[in-house]
Write a protein that holds these residues in place. Structure first.
Motif, short mmCIF file in Angstrom:
data_model
loop_
_atom_site.label_atom_id
_atom_site.label_comp_id
_atom_site.label_asym_id
_atom_site.label_seq_id
_atom_site.Cartn_x
_atom_site.Cartn_y
_atom_site.Cartn_z
N UNK A 26 0.87 -1.18 0.00
CA UNK A 26 0.00 0.00 0.00
C UNK A 26 0.90 1.23 0.00
N UNK A 27 0.51 2.21 -0.82
CA UNK A 27 1.37 3.40 -0.87
C UNK A 27 0.54 4.66 -0.68
N UNK A 28 0.11 4.87 0.54
CA UNK A 28 -0.63 6.09 0.83
C UNK A 28 -2.09 5.97 0.46
N UNK A 29 -2.86 5.33 1.33
CA UNK A 29 -4.29 5.16 1.06
C UNK A 29 -5.10 6.01 2.04
N UNK A 30 -5.95 6.90 1.49
CA UNK A 30 -6.88 7.68 2.31
C UNK A 30 -8.28 7.26 1.92
N UNK A 31 -9.02 6.71 2.86
CA UNK A 31 -10.35 6.23 2.51
C UNK A 31 -11.25 6.28 3.74
N UNK A 32 -12.56 6.41 3.48
CA UNK A 32 -13.53 6.42 4.58
C UNK A 32 -14.61 5.38 4.30
N UNK A 33 -15.13 4.80 5.36
CA UNK A 33 -16.27 3.89 5.25
C UNK A 33 -17.35 4.41 6.17
N UNK A 34 -18.61 4.36 5.70
CA UNK A 34 -19.69 4.94 6.51
C UNK A 34 -20.63 3.87 7.00
N UNK A 35 -21.34 4.21 8.05
CA UNK A 35 -22.24 3.28 8.73
C UNK A 35 -23.27 2.70 7.74
N UNK A 36 -23.37 1.38 7.73
CA UNK A 36 -24.40 0.72 6.92
C UNK A 36 -24.10 0.66 5.44
N UNK A 37 -22.95 1.20 5.06
CA UNK A 37 -22.59 1.28 3.66
C UNK A 37 -22.16 -0.09 3.11
N UNK A 38 -22.45 -0.34 1.82
CA UNK A 38 -21.97 -1.54 1.14
C UNK A 38 -20.90 -1.10 0.16
N UNK A 39 -19.64 -1.45 0.45
CA UNK A 39 -18.54 -1.00 -0.38
C UNK A 39 -17.92 -2.19 -1.10
N UNK A 40 -17.59 -2.02 -2.36
CA UNK A 40 -16.84 -3.05 -3.07
C UNK A 40 -15.46 -2.52 -3.36
#
Ligand SMILES: Nc1ncnc2c1ncn2[C@@H]1O[C@H](COP(=O)(O)OP(=O)(O)O)[C@@H](O)[C@H]1O
Ligand SMILES: [Mg+2]
Lengths: 236, 786
Positions: A26-40
């Protein structure tokens, strides 16, 4: 304004040392996950998807950068805190199911409910993946799709905030894969569990609220789906 | 029950035969431990209880003759509690049904009341009664060996006159739990007996009225044995005192105590060996289980089981086996201990009880738990440390390369399955090395199980053929002049006679001292050879002493050193003398000198204590008859009989444990071999199933696996035999006592036995594995990678 994220990573890198050479996963990952969200999470093999998920799941720690789970900085967690996080807050589903072969479906789920605080009955979890008739079967007596559904039941029996699935259909044919995805979809909907599914199958991406594309250890793009396609309507 | 424990039980069931094999090894170790520790403890307690109850003396002394009033002076020595004076004499016996003469030791007892010390206990018959001349009690060993009952009579030559001894009772005493004739090395109950006779009668026949020639005493608590002996010797010297000695040198006590020490040694060694092997087995089995369950471990961790829960889960697997083994072994050992104690009770003549101890059981239990924990510690640590993420990926494919044999170009001599076998072995040299050392250990322990048998045969040959070459040894009542030798030479059937003189002395070197007999032999004699370790004859030097190796060790001297010789007879001279050399002896402790030099030392002119005889077998009976009638003859020891009693002693003694050892060693051998075969099978089964799928026959895949097992066994056997030799050296060290040393001698048949058991174990294990191979699950290979 957006709601508070469940996960918030900033600048995480992960470097594996393989003898002489350093492999940056991994080379610098900025990410957010939100409540109840379905992410692929979509990306070619070796792009760092599993590495990212292992870090989110508290199985691994980043070389640099921070991961916040709610308000808490996971990179500062000690072993006990990580264990408690895994025990009560996160559920995993793996490509090769990883059931304990010497335990029945019910017992594999009980393995988790034995130690989690806010859990449902194993039977209830298996009911959610539609396996009430397989309670006392051993993994070797079940098909791949059934085993994967047991794995999902095992992951959600603790009512986790987050469900992390690493290529859950990777070892399955399309029809079985869809049944498994339906189970994940149902959990996401009924328990409002934040769900991340890793895949390199672009079709699956259409199920998601959001698709995160990884390439070479970096996020190449993030796509918000206008409409979600139900798992039952997928084909590949 | 929680799911993790369910998994534990199922995992155990899946490896049940391996678990049972290891459990049996644990059980063997615990059984041997519990048996020997409880036996040793029971014997020690019985010994102590008997000594206390029968008022066994602490110090013993014999002398020529002293007035009874001297006893008051003895009692006045600081530290002395109670004193008993006695009359003790040696006589020649004519026992009905026994061709050769036997020797009796007549010991006086008060006509009325109990002896003050060394009390006797009636086993059968009645006590002697005052004013009934000729009534005696006899020790149980002699009575049993000669089939004597109360009411029987034995002829004795007492002070030159033939007299009948009427046996009224059969008794035992703390002094003669084990009876060994003076100068002999082994008990010979048939030819040497102890008789108790009324003091007045005995004193009058030997002209010792109002006097005594034997003395026992007990000490006050905390008194110094050495100091009392020093003062007692000074007091008795003018009366012909032959040197007092403590319990440590009292033969019966030494025998029993050494035996108990031997059993205690066994109690210490056996758990080390067996539990060590069990720990080793558990280690390889658990290491393999943990490797096979890498992903399961990862899953447990991913779902929030902490590292200690995971570690303890695998630890429990080992503990379960250890505890199962310990409980089985403990129960079995408890039961065997009773049998073993009873066996000793029948051999040693004193009241014994079985006193098993709870702490022994607990120790056995804790030892096996500790061994199991230590054994699996590093395997469990691997499970504890395994990072959860790491374990989610399958083990990387093994790196293969051409084997050494292929690199040097010999491959065309081997079939492709032989090549696979070799590559497997070379690829995992550590796993192969572990299996090899495990099986080698089993072979080594099998050899230890056989320890003793060959040694005893060697000792017999050394002692009774190479060293003692006489057919018979005649001991005279006391040192006699050269005329006695002439008389012996003229007895019927005597072809050749060589005199010897045995002189009681105390040897001192620095602060060490020892009361021993110096054996004076004629230089150039042919009936008694002194030998060194290499069985070469050691020539008696004109001056100076030869010491037996154990005596040299006890005094911490070697050839060239000087020792002080204090003669305890006659004029009691004290001399410095050089140690001229060391001779090898497996029993007792003795010093040797030229007879002429010895006679110069004792200033007794031309005297002898007995003679070695070469006898014409046809005239043996006539010789016995005349010896029985010869007043000065105190005893005759016949080589044949000595050999028989030696064998009996060695057999009834510690070596009884041999049977148990062999039995349990076989368990170890099977446990190790079977486990390593099962592990090979487990590690290879995927690969072998794949081979089957691509068209290999059952026989071919069997060859690959069994080939590996056979190669490992063949490498392990020679290593194991060498290790066995080393272990035997350790055992011999542990069993080295003053009474006897057991040389490390291993016959070819022991090597063959050990190698044979390992090979049979390999064969049986191979057959079982072979059967499993026939049921290999081919479909499972086709399923997804685990
Ligand atoms: N434990 C590890 N040791 C060394 N390299 C690793 C390890 N795990 C992953 N990698 C490397 O990191 C990169 C990303 O791997 P991964 O996250 O598994 O990718 P993906 O799941 O997207 O296929 C790859 O190049 C992989 O070889
Ligand atoms: Mg991956």
């Amino acid at each position: 304004m957006s709601p508070k994220p469940v996960f918030q990573t900033s600048g995480i890198t992960k470097i594996y040392h393989m003898g002489e050479v350093d492999v940056p996963a991994l080379r610098g990952v900025d990410v957010q996950f939100f409540k109840g969200e379905f992410v692929v999470l979509l990306g070619p093999s070796g792009s760092g998807k599993s590495t990212l998920m292992n870090i989110l799941g508290g199985l691994d720690v980043p070389t640099a950068g921070t991961v916040h789970y709610g308000d808490r900085d996971m990179t500062a967690f000690g072993d006990a805190a990580l264990t408690d996080y895994r025990r009560n807050h996160v559920g995993f589903v793996f490509q090769f199911y990883n059931l304990i072969p010497s335990l029945t479906a019910r017992e594999n789920v009980a393995l988790v409910t034995d130690i989690a605080e806010n859990h449902m009955a194993p039977e209830e979890a298996l009911e959610m993946v539609d396996l009430t008739d397989r309670l006392d079967h051993f993994p070797s007596q079940m098909s791949g799709g059934e085993q994967q559904r047991v794995a999902i039941a095992r992951a959600i029996a603790k009512r986790p905030e987050v469900l992390l699935c690493d290529e859950p259909t990777g070892a399955l044919d399309m029809q079985t894969g869809i049944i498994v995805l339906e189970a994940i979809e149902r959990v996401n909907r009924e328990l409002n569990t934040t769900t991340a599914v890793i895949t390199h199958n672009a079709v699956i991406a259409s199920m998601a609220d959001r698709v995160i594309y990884l390439l070479d250890g970096k996020i190449s793009k993030i796509v918000q789906n206008e409409t979600k396609v139900a798992a039952a309507h997928l084909t590949w | 029950m929680n799911a993790l424990n369910l998994k534990l039980i199922r995992d155990l069931l899946a490896m049940k035969s391996q678990a049972v094999a290891i459990g049996l090894v644990v059980a063997s170790g615990v059984a041997l431990y519990v048996m020997s520790a409880n036996t040793a403890r029971s014997l020690r307690e019985s010994q102590q209880a008997y000594y206390d109850h029968a008022r066994f003396a602490d110090v013993f002394a014999s002398l020529k003759r002293a007035p009874k009033t001297l006893a008051h002076q003895v009692a006045a020595i600081p530290g002395v509690a109670r004193v008993q004076t006695r009359v003790v004499e040696a006589v020649t016996l004519d026992v009905p049904g026994l061709a050769e003469p036997a020797t009796g030791r007549l010991v006086s007892v008060p006509e009325r009341g109990r002896p003050v010390l060394n009390d006797i206990h009636l086993r059968r018959g009645r006590d002697i009664e005052p004013n009934r001349p000729g009534e005696v009690l006899v020790n149980e060993g002699f009575a049993t060996a000669n089939g004597l009952q109360p009411g029987d009579t034995v002829g004795a030559v007492i002070n030159g006159r033939r007299q009948d001894l009427r046996i009224v009772g059969i008794a035992m005493s703390p002094e003669c739990i084990m009876v060994v004739a003076p100068g002999d090395m082994f008990p010979d109950d048939e030819h040497y007996g102890v008789f108790w006779m009324g003091e007045r009668e005995l004193a009058s026949v030997f002209d010792l009225e109002g006097a005594f020639n034997d003395l026992n005493l007990t000490l006050m608590p905390g008194a110094s044995v050495a100091e009392v002996i020093r003062r007692l010797d000074r007091l008795l010297a003018p009366y012909g005192g032959a040197g007092a000695y403590g319990r440590k040198e009292q033969v019966s006590n030494t025998y029993l105590s050494d035996e108990i020490t031997g059993v205690e040694t066994m109690a210490r060694i056996s758990p080390m060996i067996f539990l060590g092997v069990a720990a080793f087995l558990l280690n390889i089995v658990l290491a393999r289980v943990i490797t096979a369950q890498r992903q399961q471990i990862a899953v447990l961790k991913a779902f929030g089981y902490d590292r200690w829960e995971v570690g303890f889960h695998f630890m429990k697997l080992a503990l379960f086996i250890a505890v199962g083994g310990a409980v089985t072994g403990g129960a079995f050992g408890l039961w065997m201990g009773r049998g073993m104690t009873n066996l000793y009770a029948s051999f040693y003549r004193f009241p014994t009880g079985y006193y098993p101890d709870f702490t022994v059981m607990l120790t056995g239990f804790l030892l096996s738990v500790a061994a199991a924990s230590l054994g699996v510690l590093n395997a469990v640590q691997r499970a504890v440390r395994l990072p959860a993420a790491e374990a989610m990926r399958p083990e990387p494919p093994a790196a293969f390369r051409a084997t050494l044999i292929e690199r040097i170009g010999l491959q065309r001599w081997f079939s492709s399955s032989a090549r696979m076998t070799m590559r497997n072995l070379e690829r995992k040299p550590w796993a192969a090395a572990l299996s090899i050392s495990g099986i080698a250990l089993a072979a080594a322990i099998l050899m230890v199980g056989n320890f003793g048998q060959d040694s005893v045969n060697y000792m017999m040959e050394f002692q009774f053929e190479k060293s003692l070459r006489a057919d018979m040894t005649v001991a005279l009542v006391e040192a006699s002049s050269g005329r006695a030798l002439q008389n012996i030479r003229h007895l019927p059937g005597v072809m050749h006679a060589e005199p010897y003189r045995s002189l009681s002395v105390r040897l001192r070197a620095g602060h060490r001292s020892r009361r021993v007999g110096i054996m004076g032999l004629e230089g150039g004699g042919d009936l008694y050879h002194l030998l060194n370790v290499k069985e070469e004859q050691v020539v008696l030097p004109p001056e100076g002493l030869l010491l037996s190796d154990k005596l040299a060790e006890l005094l911490d001297v070697g050839a060239g050193d000087r020792v002080t010789v204090e003669v305890l007879e006659g004029a009691r001279p004290v001399r410095q003398m050089p140690v001229a050399g060391i001779v090898t002896e497996f029993a007792g402790v003795t010093a040797y000198m030229q007879l002429s030099a010895l006679n110069r030392l004792s200033r007794e002119g031309n005297s002898l204590s007995g003679a070695f005889l070469a006898v014409d077998p046809d005239q043996q009976d006539a010789l016995f008859a005349s010896l029985k009638a010869t007043p000065r003859v105190a005893g005759v020891s016949v080589k044949e009989a000595a050999i028989a009693s030696f064998r009996k002693t060695m057999q009834s003694s510690m070596l009884q444990m041999r049977l148990f050892m062999i039995f349990f060693s076989c368990i170890i051998a099977f446990g190790v071999v079977y486990n390593s075969a099962r592990i090979s099978l487990a590690e290879r089964s995927r690969e072998l199933a794949t081979l089957r799928i691509i068209g290999f026959t059952r026989a071919e895949i069997s060859m690959i696996l069994l080939g590996e097992i056979v190669v490992i066994t063949l490498l392990a056997i020679p290593l194991g035999l060498a290790m066995g030799y080393g272990l035997m050296q350790l055992m011999a060290q542990a069993m080295n006592t003053e009474l006897y040393r057991i040389p490390v001698v291993i016959s070819r048949s022991s090597y063959v036995f050990s190698a044979g058991v390992v090979m049979v174990a390999t064969l049986v294990s191979s057959l079982i594995v072979r059967r499993k191979l026939d049921h290999l699950d081919l479909v499972s290979v086709l399923k997804a990678a685990q």
